[in-house]
Design a protein around this motif. Structure first.
Motif, PDB file in Angstrom:
ATOM      1  N   ARG A  23       0.848  -1.192   0.000  1.00  0.00           N
ATOM      2  CA  ARG A  23       0.000   0.000   0.000  1.00  0.00           C
ATOM      3  C   ARG A  23       0.882   1.241   0.000  1.00  0.00           C
ATOM      4  NH1 ARG A  23      -2.967  -0.601   5.718  1.00  0.00           N
ATOM      5  NH2 ARG A  23      -2.951  -2.778   5.014  1.00  0.00           N
ATOM      6  N   LEU A  24       0.297   2.372  -0.301  1.00  0.00           N
ATOM      7  CA  LEU A  24       1.026   3.637  -0.352  1.00  0.00           C
ATOM      8  C   LEU A  24       0.820   4.399   0.954  1.00  0.00           C
ATOM      9  CD1 LEU A  24       2.667   5.502  -2.371  1.00  0.00           C
ATOM     10  CD2 LEU A  24       0.491   6.693  -2.733  1.00  0.00           C
ATOM     11  N   THR A  25       1.932   4.898   1.537  1.00  0.00           N
ATOM     12  CA  THR A  25       1.877   5.639   2.802  1.00  0.00           C
ATOM     13  C   THR A  25       2.693   6.920   2.654  1.00  0.00           C
ATOM     14  OG1 THR A  25       1.741   3.558   4.038  1.00  0.00           O
ATOM     15  CG2 THR A  25       2.278   5.555   5.280  1.00  0.00           C
ATOM     16  N   ARG A  26       2.104   8.046   3.061  1.00  0.00           N
ATOM     17  CA  ARG A  26       2.813   9.329   3.029  1.00  0.00           C
ATOM     18  C   ARG A  26       3.561   9.515   4.344  1.00  0.00           C
ATOM     19  NH1 ARG A  26       1.287  14.919   4.214  1.00  0.00           N
ATOM     20  NH2 ARG A  26       2.594  16.325   2.970  1.00  0.00           N
ATOM     21  N   LEU A  27       4.889   9.656   4.256  1.00  0.00           N
ATOM     22  CA  LEU A  27       5.735   9.738   5.444  1.00  0.00           C
ATOM     23  C   LEU A  27       6.280  11.142   5.709  1.00  0.00           C
ATOM     24  CD1 LEU A  27       8.007   6.569   5.527  1.00  0.00           C
ATOM     25  CD2 LEU A  27       5.899   7.020   6.739  1.00  0.00           C
ATOM     26  N   THR A  28       5.918  12.121   4.899  1.00  0.00           N
ATOM     27  CA  THR A  28       6.486  13.456   5.067  1.00  0.00           C
ATOM     28  C   THR A  28       6.297  14.008   6.478  1.00  0.00           C
ATOM     29  OG1 THR A  28       6.052  13.858   2.733  1.00  0.00           O
ATOM     30  CG2 THR A  28       6.566  15.770   4.092  1.00  0.00           C
ATOM     31  N   PRO A  29       5.123  13.928   7.093  1.00  0.00           N
ATOM     32  CA  PRO A  29       4.991  14.456   8.467  1.00  0.00           C
ATOM     33  C   PRO A  29       5.882  13.748   9.471  1.00  0.00           C
ATOM     34  CG  PRO A  29       2.828  14.161   7.456  1.00  0.00           C
ATOM     35  CD  PRO A  29       3.815  13.484   6.568  1.00  0.00           C
ATOM     36  N   ALA A  30       6.130  12.449   9.280  1.00  0.00           N
ATOM     37  CA  ALA A  30       6.943  11.699  10.240  1.00  0.00           C
ATOM     38  C   ALA A  30       8.412  12.074  10.177  1.00  0.00           C
ATOM     39  CB  ALA A  30       6.783  10.195  10.008  1.00  0.00           C
ATOM     40  N   LEU A  31       8.867  12.656   9.062  1.00  0.00           N
ATOM     41  CA  LEU A  31      10.278  13.004   8.904  1.00  0.00           C
ATOM     42  C   LEU A  31      10.571  14.455   9.229  1.00  0.00           C
ATOM     43  CD1 LEU A  31      11.057  11.158   5.541  1.00  0.00           C
ATOM     44  CD2 LEU A  31      11.535  10.369   7.860  1.00  0.00           C
ATOM     45  N   ARG A  32       9.598  15.191   9.720  1.00  0.00           N
ATOM     46  CA  ARG A  32       9.787  16.622   9.925  1.00  0.00           C
ATOM     47  C   ARG A  32      10.313  16.981  11.305  1.00  0.00           C
ATOM     48  NH1 ARG A  32       4.328  19.127   7.053  1.00  0.00           N
ATOM     49  NH2 ARG A  32       5.122  19.035   4.898  1.00  0.00           N
ATOM     50  N   ARG A  33      10.319  16.069  12.237  1.00  0.00           N
ATOM     51  CA  ARG A  33      10.718  16.420  13.598  1.00  0.00           C
ATOM     52  C   ARG A  33      11.517  15.278  14.198  1.00  0.00           C
ATOM     53  NH1 ARG A  33       5.492  14.689  13.564  1.00  0.00           N
ATOM     54  NH2 ARG A  33       4.878  13.138  15.129  1.00  0.00           N
ATOM     55  N   GLY A  34      12.236  15.625  15.294  1.00  0.00           N
ATOM     56  CA  GLY A  34      13.036  14.640  16.005  1.00  0.00           C
ATOM     57  C   GLY A  34      14.338  14.344  15.288  1.00  0.00           C
ATOM     58  N   GLY A  35      15.089  13.378  15.830  1.00  0.00           N
ATOM     59  CA  GLY A  35      16.338  12.959  15.228  1.00  0.00           C
ATOM     60  C   GLY A  35      16.126  11.884  14.193  1.00  0.00           C
TER      61      GLY A  35
END
Length: 395
Positions: A246-258
């Motif tokens: 399936r297709l998953t958008r990960l942009t929000p998960a890569l915007r914060r933290g280390g």
């Protein structure tokens, strides 16, 4: 021989104990300067440390005292530099742990007068483990070794070609006349436009979209690519998607933290991690939900996959054709192409190849330069499929 992070941390701790405020950011800058400049003398090493660790002129005296205690004087007297036949003195222990010299004596070359003898000084040489990891395949790296590469990945610049923007800027020799500014300036000259104001369109980088295969065969490479995109996210503002079944958008998960936290959130966000592969179905979903709505129009699209697809090759070719009609450039990242014996014989890869502008491996840290160059290439060059056993050539 201590590695570079241990050496930089020990020296920074000694400076902090002497009253010089040295934080992790300055310590990292010092380590990066040593890696890039590779100082061969204590004088060059002092210059690296002075430029990155000292922020006030009043701190130089304390800095030099700590530097002499840890590394030795850049221009020490003969009694301290060591006489012929006398082994160079080892570095003393700091308050945070032992830091030793390699025992190698090298020439201190700068500012030698004619006829003067070469001055020698002991220099601690720290071999960075990143040099050893740079050429290793990402699939052979552990999670700890991969995380150590994030410091270098922060220095990699991922840039895309520029495109005209709807905004404009003033230009002395612009192609078009700015009537508003021309008439506004004419009010100061009695309504006579003595000087024509001109403008030209602004340019901005093309959008970058990454579709990353997270199936079982691509798991180590997917982690490395997502870590690279996290490190370069502030510069590229890339849109990141993962796909397996399936297709998953990960942009929000890569915007914060280390980087580690970002990869952990990415693993929780994508439930099909290490699953099967439906490239055609996931591309169809991307084209319907995002591509047709304008996200992929004029963008550089990167597909990270080895081409193994459980669907029909004709369906993948159809979706690649739809994507190529709206995207400016399609770059396919296939780690299997690093092998000289690789041929595009997999049905999925053979179906997608005619719609790709570049195919790169990006299988190691050293191979990321080729990947960055493929992103910034200005022109489109579609590849053509070849008969079985052949290689892909530009169309």
């Amino acid at each position: 021989m201590p590695d570079l992070p241990e050496l930089a941390a020990s020296f920074a701790a000694a400076l902090h104990g002497a009253g010089i405020a040295v934080g992790p950011d300055r310590t990292r800058s010092f380590a990066r300067a040593v890696t890039l400049l590779a100082p061969s003398t204590t004088r060059e090493l002092r210059n690296c440390a002075l430029a990155t660790l000292v922020s006030d002129r009043d701190q130089i005296e304390s800095f030099d005292a700590v530097f002499r205690a840890v590394f030795g004087a850049p221009s020490a007297p003969a009694a301290q530099r060591g006489q012929p036949g006398e082994p160079p003195r080892s570095l003393p222990h700091t308050t945070t742990g032992p830091v030793h010299t390699t025992g190698q004596v090298i020439a201190d070359a700068p500012r030698r007068e004619s006829g003067a003898q070469r001055r020698e000084a002991p220099v601690p040489l720290a071999a960075s483990p990143l040099d050893r990891l740079a050429t290793r395949d990402f699939a052979a790296l552990s999670d700890e070794e991969l995380s150590r590469l994030s410091e270098v990945m922060h220095t990699i610049v991922l840039s895309t070609p520029t495109r005209p923007s709807r905004r404009r800027r003033s230009a002395l020799h612009g192609d078009r006349i700015d009537m508003r500014r021309t008439l506004s300036a004419a009010r100061r000259t009695g309504g006579h436009p003595l000087r024509l104001r001109r403008f030209e369109p602004r340019t901005r980088p093309r959008d970058l979209i990454v579709l990353c295969d997270i199936s079982g065969s691509m798991q180590p490479y997917a982690r490395a690519m997502l870590q690279l995109l996290y490190c370069a996210h502030r510069a590229t503002r890339a849109e990141v998607f993962t796909f397996a079944t399936r297709l998953t958008r990960l942009t929000p998960a890569l915007r914060r933290g280390g980087p580690y936290d970002a990869l952990t959130r990415a693993g929780r966000t994508a439930p099909d991690w290490s699953g099967g592969t439906r490239i055609a179905g996931c591309l169809a979903e991307f084209n319907e939900r995002f591509g047709r709505r304008g996200m992929a129009h004029g963008a550089v699209v990167v597909i990270v996959s080895d081409g193994w697809d459980t669907g029909a090759p004709a369906a993948l070719a159809t979706q690649m054709a739809r994507l190529s009609r709206v995207a400016h450039r399609i770059v396919w990242v296939n780690p299997r192409t690093a092998s000289p014996r690789y041929r595009p014989l997999v049905a999925g890869m053979a179906a997608a190849l005619p719609y790709c502008d570049a195919v790169v491996s990006a299988h190691s840290l050293a191979a990321l330069d080729e990947f960055a160059a493929a992103l910034s290439a200005p022109r489109r060059r579609r590849l053509s499929a070849t008969p079985a056993g052949g290689t892909a050539v530009p169309a």
